[in-house]
Motif scaffolding. Structure first.
Motif, mmCIF file in Angstrom:
data_model
loop_
_atom_site.group_PDB
_atom_site.id
_atom_site.type_symbol
_atom_site.label_atom_id
_atom_site.label_comp_id
_atom_site.label_asym_id
_atom_site.label_seq_id
_atom_site.Cartn_x
_atom_site.Cartn_y
_atom_site.Cartn_z
ATOM 1 N N ALA A 66 0.847 -1.286 0.016
ATOM 2 C CA ALA A 66 -0.035 -0.009 0.042
ATOM 3 C C ALA A 66 1.136 1.323 -0.117
ATOM 4 O O ALA A 66 0.558 2.204 -0.614
ATOM 5 N N LEU A 67 1.977 1.159 0.808
ATOM 6 C CA LEU A 67 3.055 2.367 0.790
ATOM 7 C C LEU A 67 3.553 2.591 -0.633
ATOM 8 O O LEU A 67 3.723 3.736 -1.179
ATOM 9 N N CYS A 68 4.042 1.643 -1.205
ATOM 10 C CA CYS A 68 4.591 1.504 -2.520
ATOM 11 C C CYS A 68 3.446 1.989 -3.567
ATOM 12 O O CYS A 68 3.714 2.968 -4.549
ATOM 13 N N ASP A 69 2.310 1.480 -3.505
ATOM 14 C CA ASP A 69 1.170 2.220 -4.250
ATOM 15 C C ASP A 69 0.802 3.589 -4.295
ATOM 16 O O ASP A 69 0.722 4.137 -5.459
ATOM 17 N N ALA A 70 1.048 4.221 -3.085
ATOM 18 C CA ALA A 70 0.993 5.655 -2.837
ATOM 19 C C ALA A 70 1.856 6.406 -3.139
ATOM 20 O O ALA A 70 1.771 7.504 -3.526
ATOM 21 N N ALA A 71 3.264 5.801 -3.496
ATOM 22 C CA ALA A 71 4.399 6.473 -3.546
ATOM 23 C C ALA A 71 4.562 7.218 -5.094
ATOM 24 O O ALA A 71 4.001 6.257 -5.887
ATOM 25 N N ASP A 72 5.242 7.874 -5.268
ATOM 26 C CA ASP A 72 5.572 8.696 -6.495
ATOM 27 C C ASP A 72 6.829 8.051 -7.381
ATOM 28 O O ASP A 72 6.690 7.573 -8.483
ATOM 29 N N THR A 73 7.713 7.556 -6.364
ATOM 30 C CA THR A 73 9.030 6.880 -6.950
ATOM 31 C C THR A 73 9.355 5.818 -5.884
ATOM 32 O O THR A 73 9.207 5.884 -4.440
ATOM 33 N N VAL A 74 9.588 4.630 -6.222
ATOM 34 C CA VAL A 74 10.210 3.563 -5.215
ATOM 35 C C VAL A 74 11.330 2.977 -5.722
ATOM 36 O O VAL A 74 11.505 2.599 -7.167
ATOM 37 N N SER A 75 12.031 3.027 -4.947
ATOM 38 C CA SER A 75 13.744 2.392 -5.351
ATOM 39 C C SER A 75 14.095 1.154 -4.586
ATOM 40 O O SER A 75 13.667 1.408 -3.375
ATOM 41 N N GLU A 76 14.333 0.122 -5.082
ATOM 42 C CA GLU A 76 14.663 -0.970 -4.385
ATOM 43 C C GLU A 76 16.235 -1.558 -4.330
ATOM 44 O O GLU A 76 16.501 -1.647 -5.337
ATOM 45 N N LEU A 77 16.807 -1.365 -3.311
ATOM 46 C CA LEU A 77 18.227 -1.689 -3.345
ATOM 47 C C LEU A 77 18.342 -3.177 -2.912
ATOM 48 O O LEU A 77 18.090 -3.717 -2.423
ATOM 49 N N ARG A 78 19.519 -3.749 -3.818
ATOM 50 C CA ARG A 78 19.514 -5.210 -3.809
ATOM 51 C C ARG A 78 20.838 -5.341 -3.252
ATOM 52 O O ARG A 78 21.834 -4.852 -3.445
ATOM 53 N N ASP A 79 20.950 -6.504 -2.345
ATOM 54 C CA ASP A 79 22.060 -6.856 -1.709
ATOM 55 C C ASP A 79 22.927 -7.837 -2.301
ATOM 56 O O ASP A 79 22.135 -8.936 -2.640
ATOM 57 N N VAL A 80 23.844 -7.409 -2.773
ATOM 58 C CA VAL A 80 24.987 -8.343 -3.574
ATOM 59 C C VAL A 80 26.022 -8.959 -2.743
ATOM 60 O O VAL A 80 26.217 -10.124 -2.680
ATOM 61 N N LYS A 81 26.624 -8.017 -1.823
ATOM 62 C CA LYS A 81 27.627 -8.669 -1.186
ATOM 63 C C LYS A 81 27.884 -7.433 0.002
ATOM 64 O O LYS A 81 27.450 -6.264 -0.102
#
Length: 201
Positions: free
Chosen positions: A171-186
């Motif tokens: 619901a928070l992502c739906d309300a947002a204008d911009t969503v960025s997801e940071l991925r854990d590689v190392k």
């Protein structure tokens, strides 16, 4: 293909790209306060948000930071940004849940914290508000999600809000204008390297 042909091909591609970019910029003609969500398991969500605080200060804006969960006050960004007269900084947590080990107190702390945040979201002098680690208290149900979204929705029209934390609710992502997801590689911590000043703290 000769060097001249390579140069000409490159020039033609860049001209086409510039036309596409220029057209997209021309279409973006709205100004509004944005809601940004920085989520995912990777490092850098809070760091990115604090970078936006510095960016806002560079434009002469006032900014507010509200930190949920985290109870420590020895980070470099807090040490620096608290000295800035245009920054309001609140540490609203008492530490990670494995440190507090008291569910009722954690819930009460989050709810008291939201009272502070609600005042920030009504303060039109704050051009940017960072709600650091808010996703955790939402996921655990310590704050009512609908109330939080309603309070964010009725903020001043040009106030930007940045929310950080893993596992942002849909619901928070739906309300947002911009969503960025940071991925854990190392991550250095898994190799036994403790948190380092200037990078982690």
């Amino acid at each position: 293909m000769s060097d001249d042909e390579v140069d000409e091909s490159h020039r033609a591609r860049m001209q086409r790209k510039k036309a596409v970019v220029d057209a997209a910029i021309a279409r973006a003609d709205q100004d509004k306060g944005l809601l940004l969500v920085l989520t995912g398991n990777g490092k850098g969500k809070s760091s990115s948000a604090f970078g936006m605080v510095v960016r806002a200060l560079g434009h002469g804006m006032r900014a507010g930071v509200a930190q949920f969960i985290k109870g420590r006050s020895d980070t470099g960004e807090e040490a620096f940004l608290r000295r800035q007269p245009e920054v309001v900084w609140h540490v609203l947590g008492e530490g990670f849940t494995w440190e507090t080990q008291n569910l009722a107190r954690d819930r009460e702390t989050a709810q008291r914290g939201w009272t502070v945040v609600r005042a920030m979201l009504r303060d039109s002098s704050l051009g940017l508000v960072v709600l650091d680690e808010l996703t955790y208290v939402l996921k655990r149900g310590w704050l009512d999600q609908a109330t939080v979204l309603d309070d964010i929705e009725v903020r001043p029209p040009m106030q930007h809000v940045v929310i950080t934390g893993r596992g942002a609710p849909q619901a928070l992502c739906d309300a947002a204008d911009t969503v960025s997801e940071l991925r854990d590689v190392k991550h250095a911590f898994r190799a036994g390297v403790r948190a380092q000043k200037g990078v982690d703290l």
